[in-house]
Design a protein around this motif. Structure first.
Motif, PDB file in Angstrom:
ATOM      1  N   VAL A  25       0.842  -1.206   0.000  1.00 56.11           N
ATOM      2  CA  VAL A  25       0.000   0.000   0.000  1.00 56.11           C
ATOM      3  C   VAL A  25       0.871   1.247   0.000  1.00 56.11           C
ATOM      4  CG1 VAL A  25      -1.675   1.316   1.357  1.00 56.11           C
ATOM      5  CG2 VAL A  25      -2.006  -1.131   1.000  1.00 56.11           C
ATOM      6  N   GLU A  26       1.957   1.225   0.773  1.00 56.98           N
ATOM      7  CA  GLU A  26       2.870   2.370   0.781  1.00 56.98           C
ATOM      8  C   GLU A  26       3.556   2.546  -0.570  1.00 56.98           C
ATOM      9  OE1 GLU A  26       4.031   2.571   5.514  1.00 56.98           O
ATOM     10  OE2 GLU A  26       5.557   1.988   4.067  1.00 56.98           O
ATOM     11  N   ALA A  27       3.704   1.459  -1.319  1.00 56.56           N
ATOM     12  CA  ALA A  27       4.301   1.539  -2.649  1.00 56.56           C
ATOM     13  C   ALA A  27       3.319   2.076  -3.677  1.00 56.56           C
ATOM     14  CB  ALA A  27       4.806   0.169  -3.075  1.00 56.56           C
ATOM     15  N   GLY A  28       2.055   2.243  -3.277  1.00 55.84           N
ATOM     16  CA  GLY A  28       1.093   2.864  -4.166  1.00 55.84           C
ATOM     17  C   GLY A  28       0.037   1.943  -4.737  1.00 55.84           C
ATOM     18  N   GLU A  29       0.022   0.666  -4.326  1.00 51.14           N
ATOM     19  CA  GLU A  29      -0.992  -0.252  -4.842  1.00 51.14           C
ATOM     20  C   GLU A  29      -2.344   0.032  -4.203  1.00 51.14           C
ATOM     21  OE1 GLU A  29      -0.404  -4.457  -5.502  1.00 51.14           O
ATOM     22  OE2 GLU A  29       1.724  -4.201  -5.060  1.00 51.14           O
TER      23      GLU A  29
END
Ligand SMILES: [Zn+2]
Length: 66
Positions: A25-29
């Motif tokens: 989620v932090e990677a943007g998914e």
């Protein structure tokens, strides 16, 4: 504050999903897709992971004073 070990509603173990969920989620998914990929299907378990506030990363910056 700490990683959710179990779902607060149904008691299913969730700790094994937390680190991968957080990283992706932090990677943007999209969190919905991540939960689907991890196999978290029940909405109570999804709610527990989605709404968890990882305050431990903020708290651990402070040293214990005795
Ligand atoms: Zn649950």
């Amino acid at each position: 504050m700490i990683t959710p070990i179990r779902c607060f509603t149904c008691g299913a173990p969730l700790a094994q999903y937390w680190e991968e969920f957080r990283k992706r989620v932090e990677a943007g998914e999209d969190p919905t897709k991540v939960l689907d990929d991890l196999g978290v299907r029940r909405y109570c378990c999804r709610k527990t992971l989605l709404t968890h506030v990882p305050a431990i990363y903020e708290v651990r910056r402070f040293k214990r004073v005795l």
